[in-house]
Design a protein around this motif. Structure first.
Motif, mmCIF file in Angstrom:
data_model
loop_
_atom_site.group_PDB
_atom_site.id
_atom_site.type_symbol
_atom_site.label_atom_id
_atom_site.label_comp_id
_atom_site.label_asym_id
_atom_site.label_seq_id
_atom_site.Cartn_x
_atom_site.Cartn_y
_atom_site.Cartn_z
ATOM 1 N N LYS A 1 12.390 8.079 0.605
ATOM 2 C CA LYS A 1 11.250 8.332 1.477
ATOM 3 C C LYS A 1 10.132 9.023 0.679
ATOM 4 O O LYS A 1 10.386 9.974 -0.072
ATOM 5 C CB LYS A 1 11.732 9.233 2.614
ATOM 6 C CG LYS A 1 10.779 9.354 3.757
ATOM 7 C CD LYS A 1 11.476 10.069 4.924
ATOM 8 C CE LYS A 1 10.441 10.709 5.810
ATOM 9 N NZ LYS A 1 11.012 11.540 6.836
ATOM 10 N N ALA A 2 8.913 8.537 0.875
ATOM 11 C CA ALA A 2 7.756 9.170 0.239
ATOM 12 C C ALA A 2 6.990 9.977 1.280
ATOM 13 O O ALA A 2 7.059 9.677 2.472
ATOM 14 C CB ALA A 2 6.838 8.103 -0.348
ATOM 15 N N GLY A 3 6.281 10.990 0.845
ATOM 16 C CA GLY A 3 5.479 11.757 1.793
ATOM 17 C C GLY A 3 5.099 13.108 1.240
ATOM 18 O O GLY A 3 5.139 13.345 0.021
ATOM 19 N N PHE A 4 4.728 14.007 2.141
ATOM 20 C CA PHE A 4 4.350 15.359 1.733
ATOM 21 C C PHE A 4 5.622 16.184 1.482
ATOM 22 O O PHE A 4 6.655 15.950 2.119
ATOM 23 C CB PHE A 4 3.467 16.000 2.804
ATOM 24 C CG PHE A 4 2.157 15.293 2.982
ATOM 25 C CD1 PHE A 4 1.250 15.211 1.926
ATOM 26 C CD2 PHE A 4 1.823 14.667 4.180
ATOM 27 C CE1 PHE A 4 0.041 14.545 2.068
ATOM 28 C CE2 PHE A 4 0.612 14.000 4.325
ATOM 29 C CZ PHE A 4 -0.277 13.931 3.275
ATOM 30 N N PRO A 5 5.545 17.147 0.573
ATOM 31 C CA PRO A 5 6.766 17.838 0.127
ATOM 32 C C PRO A 5 7.551 18.532 1.238
ATOM 33 O O PRO A 5 8.752 18.710 1.121
ATOM 34 C CB PRO A 5 6.232 18.878 -0.865
ATOM 35 C CG PRO A 5 4.887 18.423 -1.273
ATOM 36 C CD PRO A 5 4.350 17.589 -0.163
ATOM 37 N N TRP A 6 6.862 18.952 2.311
ATOM 38 C CA TRP A 6 7.549 19.714 3.354
ATOM 39 C C TRP A 6 8.179 18.817 4.404
ATOM 40 O O TRP A 6 8.881 19.286 5.287
ATOM 41 C CB TRP A 6 6.566 20.677 4.032
ATOM 42 C CG TRP A 6 5.298 20.006 4.455
ATOM 43 C CD1 TRP A 6 5.067 19.323 5.598
ATOM 44 C CD2 TRP A 6 4.077 19.950 3.702
ATOM 45 N NE1 TRP A 6 3.789 18.833 5.616
ATOM 46 C CE2 TRP A 6 3.150 19.206 4.469
ATOM 47 C CE3 TRP A 6 3.685 20.455 2.458
ATOM 48 C CZ2 TRP A 6 1.857 18.949 4.035
ATOM 49 C CZ3 TRP A 6 2.398 20.190 2.025
ATOM 50 C CH2 TRP A 6 1.493 19.454 2.805
ATOM 51 N N GLN A 7 7.924 17.505 4.324
ATOM 52 C CA GLN A 7 8.469 16.621 5.351
ATOM 53 C C GLN A 7 9.947 16.330 5.092
ATOM 54 O O GLN A 7 10.366 16.174 3.951
ATOM 55 C CB GLN A 7 7.651 15.321 5.400
ATOM 56 C CG GLN A 7 6.254 15.567 5.960
ATOM 57 C CD GLN A 7 5.316 14.383 5.803
ATOM 58 O OE1 GLN A 7 5.502 13.526 4.934
ATOM 59 N NE2 GLN A 7 4.275 14.354 6.622
ATOM 60 N N LYS A 8 10.676 16.268 6.181
ATOM 61 C CA LYS A 8 12.134 16.135 6.098
ATOM 62 C C LYS A 8 12.555 14.858 5.359
ATOM 63 O O LYS A 8 12.026 13.782 5.631
ATOM 64 C CB LYS A 8 12.705 16.105 7.514
ATOM 65 C CG LYS A 8 14.082 16.677 7.604
ATOM 66 C CD LYS A 8 14.482 17.021 9.014
ATOM 67 C CE LYS A 8 15.960 17.359 8.991
ATOM 68 N NZ LYS A 8 16.786 16.359 9.552
ATOM 69 N N GLY A 9 13.485 14.985 4.451
ATOM 70 C CA GLY A 9 14.058 13.824 3.779
ATOM 71 C C GLY A 9 13.191 13.204 2.701
ATOM 72 O O GLY A 9 13.583 12.219 2.071
ATOM 73 N N VAL A 10 11.996 13.767 2.447
ATOM 74 C CA VAL A 10 11.103 13.177 1.440
ATOM 75 C C VAL A 10 11.665 13.411 0.038
ATOM 76 O O VAL A 10 12.088 14.506 -0.310
ATOM 77 C CB VAL A 10 9.673 13.765 1.582
ATOM 78 C CG1 VAL A 10 8.881 13.594 0.296
ATOM 79 C CG2 VAL A 10 8.952 13.086 2.729
ATOM 80 N N ARG A 11 11.709 12.324 -0.751
ATOM 81 C CA ARG A 11 12.179 12.438 -2.141
ATOM 82 C C ARG A 11 11.071 12.099 -3.136
ATOM 83 O O ARG A 11 11.148 12.464 -4.304
ATOM 84 C CB ARG A 11 13.352 11.478 -2.382
ATOM 85 C CG ARG A 11 14.574 11.714 -1.496
ATOM 86 C CD ARG A 11 15.616 12.590 -2.167
ATOM 87 N NE ARG A 11 16.070 12.107 -3.460
ATOM 88 C CZ ARG A 11 17.104 11.290 -3.637
ATOM 89 N NH1 ARG A 11 17.778 10.857 -2.598
ATOM 90 N NH2 ARG A 11 17.479 10.925 -4.848
ATOM 91 N N LEU A 12 10.064 11.353 -2.681
ATOM 92 C CA LEU A 12 8.986 10.941 -3.599
ATOM 93 C C LEU A 12 7.680 11.573 -3.144
ATOM 94 O O LEU A 12 7.307 11.469 -1.971
ATOM 95 C CB LEU A 12 8.832 9.414 -3.585
ATOM 96 C CG LEU A 12 10.088 8.595 -3.882
ATOM 97 C CD1 LEU A 12 9.814 7.111 -3.669
ATOM 98 C CD2 LEU A 12 10.561 8.832 -5.320
ATOM 99 N N THR A 13 6.996 12.211 -4.082
ATOM 100 C CA THR A 13 5.749 12.914 -3.757
ATOM 101 C C THR A 13 4.722 12.608 -4.856
ATOM 102 O O THR A 13 5.071 12.061 -5.902
ATOM 103 C CB THR A 13 5.994 14.444 -3.704
ATOM 104 O OG1 THR A 13 6.591 14.841 -4.936
ATOM 105 C CG2 THR A 13 6.896 14.836 -2.542
ATOM 106 N N PRO A 14 3.466 12.992 -4.650
ATOM 107 C CA PRO A 14 2.482 12.790 -5.724
ATOM 108 C C PRO A 14 2.841 13.585 -6.977
ATOM 109 O O PRO A 14 3.475 14.640 -6.880
ATOM 110 C CB PRO A 14 1.184 13.318 -5.087
ATOM 111 C CG PRO A 14 1.402 13.176 -3.616
ATOM 112 C CD PRO A 14 2.857 13.480 -3.400
ATOM 113 N N VAL A 15 2.415 13.074 -8.123
ATOM 114 C CA VAL A 15 2.680 13.791 -9.378
ATOM 115 C C VAL A 15 1.643 14.905 -9.561
ATOM 116 O O VAL A 15 0.557 14.858 -8.977
ATOM 117 C CB VAL A 15 2.691 12.840 -10.605
ATOM 118 C CG1 VAL A 15 3.861 11.877 -10.507
ATOM 119 C CG2 VAL A 15 1.380 12.083 -10.748
ATOM 120 N N ALA A 16 2.015 15.895 -10.366
ATOM 121 C CA ALA A 16 1.199 17.109 -10.445
ATOM 122 C C ALA A 16 -0.135 16.905 -11.167
ATOM 123 O O ALA A 16 -1.160 17.430 -10.771
ATOM 124 C CB ALA A 16 1.998 18.203 -11.143
#
Ligand code: G3H
Length: 540
Positions: A347-362
């Motif tokens: 799952k992609a999304g914002f870091p605080w969302q449940k179950g998210v594993r993919l987020t934007p790179v820094a």
């Protein structure tokens, strides 16, 4: 393979704000020098989140606040504060007892725990680390400090006794080196800033710590605790551009030790800037290109989750990430199918969302770098074999599985430090051994398989090419009590709870012979407690 249909997170409308408040702050102007928290009034940079939100027709990355860009004068002021704390080795901190240093560190860790929520919130916004991993980084750091204290007590107890040899006896302890420069990386902006700062300080070295490029704000809530728990100048925290603030410190030749976790290019520059490089002791944790090797008899139920975690935890922005996969010809088709299917479920999304594993790179520059790597591989015949792989939405890069990858492609050699998974098929294990042998890196390897006849010799080869061989598990640094190091361009020195304490100190001893006068003298010093070094106090 198919590129369609696009994944929902690749549509701009997916990145809608869910109403979470942006943690805006002016904290980035604050820094710590000589026991004083100062507010910077000079040049600043705008610190933006790596998270992008859909806005009108495009995207916006929210501003989190200003960040101090200190200048050379302020950097030298930090070094001078550390020098005053060192006071030619006579300072309060370098000469005090280990018990007193531990007491200060215990007070610090209690204060640190109190700012956990603020640090974690900022970590998610600054570098996009998932909530679970951000809490993980914070808690691991607290545990690291506690384990380090425990280990130091153990070392101290062993050195409370005298060593006796023929007609000589000695007390052997560990002493600090002096002012130390510590720099952590953006991918572990708290943990790997502390992984060197904490042992350096505990061993009696005053420290100047330069905060990482991304992850500056999250360290600031700790300034008060550093100021209150340690004597002035023992911990100095600065921020800014490396060439403005690190270069003058190193060029001055007045730091005894450099602890740097980052890329080898910067490490080379820093070391060469010291006027007498042989005097600069270093502990370096640098680049890596850890291979994952999927053997004929690998259990893919075990291998696929480990490879995914190994390649994509924190979007591949880990030095220990699996960065090149070799898969036996007999398993390659099945492996790729299952890897792509499992990746598609992440799952992609914002870091605080449940179950998210993919987020934007820094790093906002990383998507372009990764796009170029993929384009280069494609130009030599590799394909992105997972749907949506390599597509970019602002700082978000959808992980790309690249196959077939070979030695003409940049991605075969360079560290991608992002969500790109290059795969190569192999027939004979010697092909993989050659890769490890010819690689300029030598950190770790993961071997997936169960046949002792294959694994035994492979292990024996690999342990002389890398510093850790992982069996049926991803590459990783932890647990922190295990030695973490690398060969070739990957590291200098070893970091672990115990190794770090040793690395930031040198053995010193007070020795004499058994003549009655010398025996009496040693007894008198111990009994009168005039020395903190020559002492038989037992640390409980
Ligand atoms: O980025 C390099 C880190 O030291 C990796 O640590 O294996 O715990 O993620 P980790």
């Amino acid at each position: 393979m198919a590129q369609d249909p696009p994944r929902p997170h690749l549509r701009p409308s997916f990145w809608q704000s869910d109403g979470r408040a942006v943690p805006k702050t002016d904290d980035g102007l604050r820094y710590l020098i000589g026991g004083e928290i100062r507010t910077w009034t000079g040049e600043t940079q705008e610190i933006r989140s790596c998270l992008a939100f859909a806005w009108n027709e495009g995207f916006v990355r929210p501003v989190l606040g200003p960040g101090a860009m200190l200048d050379a004068d302020e950097a030298m002021a930090a070094l001078e504060a550390a020098e005053r704390a060192w006071d030619e080795g006579k300072g309060e901190w370098p000469t005090t007892t280990v018990a007193k240093r531990i007491e200060a560190m215990e007070a610090f860790v209690e204060r640190m725990v109190a700012v956990r929520e603020t640090v974690v919130e900022r970590m998610m916004w600054e570098i996009g680390k998932t909530q679970a991993d951000s809490y993980g980084e914070f808690d691991r750091t607290v545990q690291y400090i506690r384990d380090t204290i425990h280990e130091l007590k153990d070392m101290e107890r062993a050195s409370a006794r005298f060593a006796v040899e023929k007609n000589a006896f000695a007390q052997i302890r560990r002493s600090p080196f002096g002012p130390t420069l510590c720099m952590g990386p953006f991918n572990y902006p708290l943990n790997e800033t502390f992984a060197t700062l904490i042992p350096a300080v505990l061993m009696g070295n005053p420290v100047v710590s330069k905060l990482p490029r991304f992850g500056q704000l999250l360290n600031i809530p700790l300034l008060e605790a550093f100021r209150d728990c340690f004597p002035p100048g023992v911990v100095n925290i600065i921020a800014g551009k490396g060439t403005d603030i690190v270069t003058p410190i190193v060029r001055s030749g007045r730091v005894s030790m450099l602890a740097f976790i980052g890329n080898s290019r910067t490490a080379d520059i820093l070391k060469s800037q010291h006027p007498q490089p042989h005097r600069l002791r270093s502990v370096l944790s640098l680049d890596a290109k850890n291979p994952g090797i999927v053997l004929e008899d690998a259990d893919l139920d075990v291998t696929i989750p480990q490879v995914l975690a190994g390649a994509l935890s924190f979007n591949g922005q880990r030095c220990t990430a699996l960065k090149m996969l070799f898969v036996h010809r007999s398993r390659r088709a099945e492996f790729l199918d299952r890897l792509c299917a499992a990746l598609d479920d992440l799952k992609a999304g914002f870091p605080w969302q449940k179950g998210v594993r993919l987020t934007p790179v820094a790093d906002p520059k990383a998507p372009e770098f990764l796009r170029d790597l993929i384009a280069d591989a494609r130009s030599f015949g590799a394909e992105v074999v997972n749907p949506g792989g390599g597509e970019v939405v602002e700082n978000f890069v959808h992980p790309a599985v690249l196959y077939p990858v070979d030695d003409r492609m940049k991605v075969y050699h360079v560290e991608q430090f992002g969500p790109v998974i290059p795969v190569r098929e192999f027939e004979r294990i010697e092909e993989v051994m050659r890769y490890a042998l010819e690689s300029q890196f030598g950190q770790q390897v993961s071997l997936f398989g169960y046949d002792p006849a294959v694994l035994g010799p492979l292990i024996d080869h690999m342990v002389n090419q890398v510093s850790r061989v992982n069996l049926n598990t991803q590459c990783q640094r932890g647990p922190d009590t295990f030695p973490f190091t690398g060969r070739k361009a990957s590291a200098e020195g070893t970091l672990s709870v115990r190794d770090a304490l040793k690395r930031f100190s040198i053995r010193s001893l007070v020795a004499t012979d058994y003549s009655p006068r010398n025996r009496d003298l040693v007894n008198d010093i111990v009994a009168s407690r005039t020395s903190n070094f020559l002492s038989t106090d037992f640390l409980f």
